[in-house]
Design a protein around this motif. Structure first.
Motif, short mmCIF file in Angstrom:
data_model
loop_
_atom_site.label_atom_id
_atom_site.label_comp_id
_atom_site.label_asym_id
_atom_site.label_seq_id
_atom_site.Cartn_x
_atom_site.Cartn_y
_atom_site.Cartn_z
N SER A 68 26.58 -45.62 -16.66
CA SER A 68 27.59 -46.44 -15.62
C SER A 68 28.80 -46.95 -16.01
O SER A 68 28.87 -47.64 -17.32
N THR A 69 29.83 -46.70 -15.51
CA THR A 69 31.09 -47.23 -15.79
C THR A 69 31.54 -48.58 -15.19
O THR A 69 32.53 -49.20 -15.38
N LEU A 70 30.49 -49.14 -14.52
CA LEU A 70 30.75 -50.28 -13.99
C LEU A 70 31.08 -51.63 -14.67
O LEU A 70 32.07 -52.19 -14.42
N ASN A 71 30.24 -51.58 -15.52
CA ASN A 71 30.60 -52.77 -16.62
C ASN A 71 32.02 -52.74 -17.36
O ASN A 71 32.74 -53.58 -17.42
N PRO A 72 32.33 -51.48 -18.04
CA PRO A 72 33.64 -51.52 -18.73
C PRO A 72 34.64 -51.48 -17.53
O PRO A 72 35.69 -52.15 -18.13
N THR A 73 34.43 -50.93 -16.51
CA THR A 73 35.67 -51.10 -15.43
C THR A 73 36.01 -52.44 -15.07
O THR A 73 37.02 -53.20 -14.87
N THR A 74 34.66 -53.09 -14.78
CA THR A 74 34.81 -54.71 -14.28
C THR A 74 35.55 -55.68 -15.63
O THR A 74 36.14 -56.62 -15.28
N ARG A 75 35.30 -54.94 -16.89
CA ARG A 75 36.00 -55.44 -17.85
C ARG A 75 37.47 -55.39 -17.98
O ARG A 75 38.30 -55.75 -18.79
N GLY A 76 38.01 -54.44 -17.16
CA GLY A 76 39.51 -54.26 -17.10
C GLY A 76 39.67 -52.76 -17.95
O GLY A 76 40.75 -52.45 -17.91
N GLU A 103 28.56 -46.49 -38.28
CA GLU A 103 29.35 -47.82 -38.52
C GLU A 103 30.89 -47.68 -37.83
O GLU A 103 31.43 -48.38 -37.37
N GLN A 104 31.23 -46.59 -38.22
CA GLN A 104 32.80 -46.26 -37.71
C GLN A 104 32.85 -46.28 -36.21
O GLN A 104 33.69 -46.96 -35.52
N SER A 105 32.06 -45.73 -35.60
CA SER A 105 31.79 -45.63 -34.11
C SER A 105 31.46 -47.11 -33.62
O SER A 105 32.29 -47.45 -32.62
N HIS A 106 30.86 -47.90 -34.25
CA HIS A 106 30.61 -49.19 -33.91
C HIS A 106 31.98 -49.99 -34.03
O HIS A 106 32.08 -50.78 -32.95
N GLN A 107 32.52 -49.93 -35.04
CA GLN A 107 33.75 -50.70 -35.38
C GLN A 107 34.90 -50.31 -34.06
O GLN A 107 35.54 -51.19 -33.80
N GLU A 108 34.88 -48.81 -33.67
CA GLU A 108 35.73 -48.53 -32.91
C GLU A 108 35.29 -49.19 -31.22
O GLU A 108 36.03 -49.46 -30.65
N ILE A 109 34.11 -49.41 -30.90
CA ILE A 109 33.61 -49.96 -29.78
C ILE A 109 34.14 -51.36 -29.96
O ILE A 109 34.61 -52.04 -28.79
N VAL A 110 33.87 -52.06 -31.06
CA VAL A 110 34.20 -53.59 -31.06
C VAL A 110 35.79 -53.74 -30.86
O VAL A 110 35.95 -54.54 -30.11
N ALA A 111 36.49 -52.84 -31.63
CA ALA A 111 38.06 -52.96 -31.30
C ALA A 111 38.53 -52.71 -29.89
O ALA A 111 39.29 -53.40 -29.35
N LEU A 112 37.51 -51.77 -29.27
CA LEU A 112 38.03 -51.60 -27.69
C LEU A 112 37.82 -52.69 -26.82
O LEU A 112 38.50 -52.91 -25.99
N VAL A 113 36.68 -53.33 -27.11
CA VAL A 113 36.21 -54.58 -26.17
C VAL A 113 36.40 -55.87 -26.67
O VAL A 113 36.23 -56.86 -25.72
N LYS A 114 36.68 -56.18 -27.72
CA LYS A 114 36.76 -57.53 -28.24
C LYS A 114 37.68 -58.44 -27.63
O LYS A 114 37.55 -59.72 -27.48
N ASP A 115 38.88 -57.91 -27.02
CA ASP A 115 39.78 -58.74 -26.28
C ASP A 115 39.53 -58.37 -24.82
O ASP A 115 40.42 -59.05 -24.20
N SER A 116 38.59 -57.90 -24.42
CA SER A 116 38.45 -57.52 -22.86
C SER A 116 37.60 -58.76 -22.46
O SER A 116 36.60 -59.14 -22.82
N PRO A 117 38.16 -59.01 -21.16
CA PRO A 117 37.04 -60.27 -20.73
C PRO A 117 36.07 -59.76 -20.01
O PRO A 117 35.80 -58.71 -19.60
N ILE A 118 35.01 -60.76 -19.84
CA ILE A 118 33.74 -60.13 -19.14
C ILE A 118 34.20 -59.87 -17.61
O ILE A 118 33.50 -58.86 -17.17
N SER A 119 35.13 -60.36 -17.16
CA SER A 119 35.39 -59.91 -15.64
C SER A 119 37.07 -60.21 -15.77
O SER A 119 37.59 -61.08 -15.61
N SER A 120 37.63 -58.91 -15.43
CA SER A 120 39.15 -58.88 -15.64
C SER A 120 39.52 -59.76 -14.14
O SER A 120 38.97 -59.63 -13.39
N GLU A 121 40.82 -60.05 -14.52
CA GLU A 121 41.37 -60.65 -13.29
C GLU A 121 41.38 -59.59 -12.13
O GLU A 121 41.50 -60.01 -11.05
N GLU A 122 41.66 -58.42 -12.31
CA GLU A 122 41.89 -57.55 -11.22
C GLU A 122 40.54 -57.21 -10.41
O GLU A 122 40.55 -57.10 -9.27
N TRP A 123 39.30 -57.67 -11.07
CA TRP A 123 38.02 -57.55 -10.54
C TRP A 123 37.50 -58.80 -9.84
O TRP A 123 36.81 -58.97 -8.94
#
Length: 129
Positions: A68-76, A103-123
């Protein structure tokens, strides 16, 4: 649709002809064990649901990941982010990864979401208060 397109172009089979919603049913490439892929995806930091999909033939049940893309979309996260996540999802669904690649893929995910809010202002929308 960006997630589905990236998964499919990366060698992951999509069930039900793709998607028209936020849900995608993805099956591993032939020769890839879906349970092993799920364990790798969890280590990478991607939450997936392994599901068994019944068919018209009662003796035939398909194993697939219900994504599901719901969670990532909600995070902006946007379409380009979903395509990037699709590339990371496709890796363990199409090949065996080394511990270093996991581990490389894990670090890429961390970099992608570390500054994403749980719920973006848009949502969150505007308050009626």
């Amino acid at each position: 649709k960006a997630l589905a397109a990236t998964l499919e172009s990366s060698g992951t089979k999509l069930l039900c002809g793709g998607t028209e919603t936020h849900l995608v049913l993805a099956a591993p490439a032939p020769g890839t064990d879906i349970t092993d892929a799920v364990h790798v995806l969890v280590r990478i930091g991607l939450q997936v649901k392994l599901d068994r999909i019944p068919t018209m033939r009662s003796e035939m049940v398909l194993s697939a990941l219900r994504l599901s893309t719901l969670n990532p979309t909600t995070r902006g996260l946007k379409e380009e982010d979903m395509a990037y996540i699709g590339l990371l999802l496709a890796k363990p669904l199409t090949q065996i990864l080394s511990p270093e690649e996991i581990e490389q893929s894990h670090q890429e995910i961390v970099a992608l979401v570390k500054d994403s809010p749980i719920s973006s202002e848009e949502w969150l929308g505007e308050s009626d208060d």
